[in-house]
Design an enzyme around this catalytic site. Sequence first.
Site, PDB file in Angstrom:
ATOM      1  N   CYS A  13      46.392  34.040  47.884  1.00 13.75           N
ATOM      2  CA  CYS A  13      47.158  33.653  49.172  1.00 13.75           C
ATOM      3  C   CYS A  13      48.614  34.069  49.253  1.00 13.75           C
ATOM      4  CB  CYS A  13      47.280  32.472  49.376  1.00 13.75           C
ATOM      5  SG  CYS A  13      45.923  31.255  49.005  1.00 13.75           S
ATOM      6  N   ARG A  60      46.294  39.409  51.477  1.00 14.83           N
ATOM      7  CA  ARG A  60      46.177  38.523  50.158  1.00 14.83           C
ATOM      8  C   ARG A  60      45.280  37.491  50.662  1.00 14.83           C
ATOM      9  NH1 ARG A  60      50.335  39.090  46.494  1.00 14.83           N
ATOM     10  NH2 ARG A  60      50.214  36.939  45.847  1.00 14.83           N
ATOM     11  N   TRP A 113      43.457  32.541  51.158  1.00 16.83           N
ATOM     12  CA  TRP A 113      42.304  32.789  50.927  1.00 16.83           C
ATOM     13  C   TRP A 113      41.773  31.596  50.125  1.00 16.83           C
ATOM     14  CZ3 TRP A 113      39.970  33.308  45.734  1.00 16.83           C
ATOM     15  CH2 TRP A 113      38.733  34.235  45.723  1.00 16.83           C
ATOM     16  N   ASN A 125      50.649  29.215  46.448  1.00 21.33           N
ATOM     17  CA  ASN A 125      49.784  30.306  46.203  1.00 21.33           C
ATOM     18  C   ASN A 125      49.229  30.034  44.919  1.00 21.33           C
ATOM     19  OD1 ASN A 125      48.422  32.731  45.599  1.00 21.33           O
ATOM     20  ND2 ASN A 125      50.364  33.634  45.331  1.00 21.33           N
ATOM     21  N   GLY A 126      48.290  29.461  44.436  1.00 19.20           N
ATOM     22  CA  GLY A 126      47.842  29.481  43.003  1.00 19.20           C
ATOM     23  C   GLY A 126      46.602  28.584  42.983  1.00 19.20           C
ATOM     24  N   GLU A 177      30.518  51.698  41.297  1.00 16.30           N
ATOM     25  CA  GLU A 177      31.658  51.615  42.020  1.00 16.30           C
ATOM     26  C   GLU A 177      31.226  51.633  43.733  1.00 16.30           C
ATOM     27  OE1 GLU A 177      34.516  50.471  42.124  1.00 16.30           O
ATOM     28  OE2 GLU A 177      35.508  51.495  43.852  1.00 16.30           O
ATOM     29  N   LYS A 226      31.762  48.958  46.503  1.00 14.11           N
ATOM     30  CA  LYS A 226      32.352  49.321  47.680  1.00 14.11           C
ATOM     31  C   LYS A 226      31.393  49.028  49.013  1.00 14.11           C
ATOM     32  CE  LYS A 226      36.057  49.867  47.165  1.00 14.11           C
ATOM     33  NZ  LYS A 226      36.156  49.836  45.792  1.00 14.11           N
ATOM     34  N   GLU A 265      31.219  45.279  49.229  1.00  9.56           N
ATOM     35  CA  GLU A 265      32.646  44.671  49.874  1.00  9.56           C
ATOM     36  C   GLU A 265      32.773  44.611  51.132  1.00  9.56           C
ATOM     37  OE1 GLU A 265      35.825  45.047  46.779  1.00  9.56           O
ATOM     38  OE2 GLU A 265      35.480  46.718  47.156  1.00  9.56           O
ATOM     39  N   HIS A 290      12.527  50.657  34.103  1.00  3.03           N
ATOM     40  CA  HIS A 290      12.502  49.580  33.217  1.00  3.03           C
ATOM     41  C   HIS A 290      12.605  48.071  34.107  1.00  3.03           C
ATOM     42  CE1 HIS A 290      12.063  52.014  29.783  1.00  3.03           C
ATOM     43  NE2 HIS A 290      13.569  52.472  30.073  1.00  3.03           N
ATOM     44  N   LYS A 298      42.798  40.981  48.318  1.00  3.70           N
ATOM     45  CA  LYS A 298      43.174  42.289  47.630  1.00  3.70           C
ATOM     46  C   LYS A 298      43.378  42.016  46.026  1.00  3.70           C
ATOM     47  CE  LYS A 298      44.594  46.547  47.616  1.00  3.70           C
ATOM     48  NZ  LYS A 298      43.611  47.307  47.393  1.00  3.70           N
TER      49      LYS A 298
HETATM   50  C1  G6P Z   1      39.446  41.484  43.921  1.00  2.00           C
HETATM   51  C2  G6P Z   1      39.381  42.571  44.890  1.00  2.00           C
HETATM   52  C3  G6P Z   1      38.652  43.664  44.338  1.00  2.00           C
HETATM   53  C4  G6P Z   1      39.517  44.123  43.161  1.00  2.00           C
HETATM   54  C5  G6P Z   1      39.595  42.985  42.010  1.00  2.00           C
HETATM   55  C6  G6P Z   1      40.601  43.537  41.079  1.00  2.00           C
HETATM   56  O1  G6P Z   1      38.490  40.859  43.577  1.00  2.00           O
HETATM   57  O2  G6P Z   1      38.645  41.926  45.863  1.00  2.00           O
HETATM   58  O3  G6P Z   1      38.437  44.853  45.271  1.00  2.00           O
HETATM   59  O4  G6P Z   1      38.746  45.293  42.575  1.00  2.00           O
HETATM   60  O5  G6P Z   1      40.292  42.034  42.656  1.00  2.00           O
HETATM   61  O6  G6P Z   1      41.909  43.814  41.503  1.00  2.00           O
HETATM   62  P1  G6P Z   1      43.063  44.482  40.799  1.00  2.00           P
HETATM   63  O7  G6P Z   1      44.287  44.243  41.387  1.00  2.00           O
HETATM   64  O8  G6P Z   1      42.983  43.686  39.326  1.00  2.00           O
HETATM   65  O9  G6P Z   1      42.980  45.835  40.582  1.00  2.00           O
END
Ligand code: G6P
Length: 633
Positions: free
Chosen positions: A2, A27, A74, A100-101, A508, A512, A515, A531, A628
Amino acid sequence: MCGIVALIGSREAAPQLLDGLRQLEYRGYDSAGIATVEGGRLHCLKAEGKLVNLSARYEQHGAPGQCGIGHTRWATHGKPEERNAHPHLDGSGELAVVQNGIIENHRTLRESLQAEGVTFLSDTDTEVIPHLIALELKARSDAGEAASANLLLAAVQAVLPQLHGAYALAVVWARCPGALVVARHQAPLLIGLGEGEFLCASDTPALAGFTRTILPMEDGEVALLTPLGIELYDSAGQRVQRTPTLLTGTEHVADKRSFRHFMLKEIHEQPETAALWVARHLPEGALVALPLDESVYTGVERIQILACGTSRHAAQVGAYLLEQLAGIPTSVFYASEFRYAPPPLTPHMLTIGVTQSGETADTLAALAMEQERRQSLEDPAYAPRLLGITNRPESSLGRLVGHLLDIGAGIEVGVAATKTFLGQLLAFYGLALAFAERRQGQDGPGASSGRSIAELQALASQLRQLPGLLQALVHDHDQRCAELAHLFADTQDVIFLGRGINYPIAMEGALKLKEISYIHAEGYPAGEMKHGPIALLDARVPVVSIAVPGTVFDKVLSNAQEAKARDAQLIGVAPACPDTTLFDVLLPLPETDELLSPLLTVIPMQLLSYHIAAHRGLDVDQPRNLAKSVTVE
Ligand code: G6P
């Protein structure tokens, strides 16, 4: 994760709070709220959904006062509904808190407060805090203490030891409009010093437009802010004096320029990210120049890397490089798993934490645990040696680890990481070259893998060409992927295949797509498809196959054939390949050394996901349910 903001000064607080929240919206964005104080009353506005809903409420109802707090959420505890949005109030509606936390012991606290007759209005962990502070204020008022800034401070200080977990919080009280109390425990909080006003926020973008003079708070600290100044206290209640620091550069300000989304802009910034990296760390005449102390390298026998999400994929490419270029056995762990099942300790270990934000709670907690268990052995061979790779050197990671590598990618706003991923990859190329150089001619465990200096130099000089290659690749594939996106209009599942150093890139690519487009996707090692997962394939499941000439090229092409034989639509990320009929669609790559290929193959992955999501009309920069970085475990 958050975002919190808090302001005290001599002008209307609400517009500045909303502005700060706008900068922090990455955030979390499932609900937002503000509370200001004026005329002995608290003015609290909340709205479900994006910040625009809260702004509309503010336009309608206003929120007067020169002191206030704000939050963009969040959801962790309680659904993303208005009643769970912050700020949360005490029973009298005079005291408001944003947090936040996570307050880990909130259930126990809630039960004991309920036993005392307190009614809860939300499902959140945070709501215990205003009730606890209110009880403390009442007890002190009953004992004859008058309402004052110091009373509020003392009440907050008395409550904090009861809270377990990681948090940053801000508190305002209607009876004391000239005071704001903020506290930090393992979640980021910075104070910005303006002229006769102070703005606190979870992250620098909220401060950058307000002031360049900042005071990052340390764990356990509490601050009392009044229009006249800051009083900073440590967890023992002792006054702390610390000199503020200056935010430098423009990288703290988010600007979309002419791009439709931040994500697209950030994909296009990658040639620049690479150019900056090359200029800083691959000077002509030297193999590689990283700003790291020699003690990072000396005597390292093994490496373990802790990370989450996209950062973990960069770590997997990193592990490949460290093993293949420098010959150092390297393991990668999900940070969230490592802490609860760490491997047995081995000597001469380098532990690397990779996190673009530097605030991911899982990664920080795993690193802290590793540091503690190694310190407790008091054996120099097992001493903690922690290196952080991040885009935010001023983050909590920066304060935790002894050594830091700043990827210097500039602010990234899109929730789906792109240029920071490239920056992390480059950091690992630099690190692997640096280790390989130092291990030339060594024998025994951890010896050089046999790459000669000339070979390493050839790799470094190819890396110097990267910005130009990326420029052309981003430009060409942007157009191609935009044209391809309509093919995926009804797609529900996509498989991404890669092998060797490009297996993490397949993962990755799938992450992506998941996400930002909400399409189910799997990244799989191409040879492993037969397999099991091959059973999923039919004409409705596109397969993206990363095929780069080198150790596994022919094998990957055969694996792609196997998919094609099951009617899958095949999208090749490959240089012009011998069998021109194999792929239904080709996203062509320039010829490059296989070891460097992830720096290129990732570009079509990013652009394909972006255009598929944009074509579906989705909110690419703020996908549902994500943030993020996640500052709770
Ligand atoms: C969140 C984001 C991901 C990101 C991950 C790690 O889950 O949604 O997209 O890769 O955090 O983030 P960091 O800041 O540790 O790279």
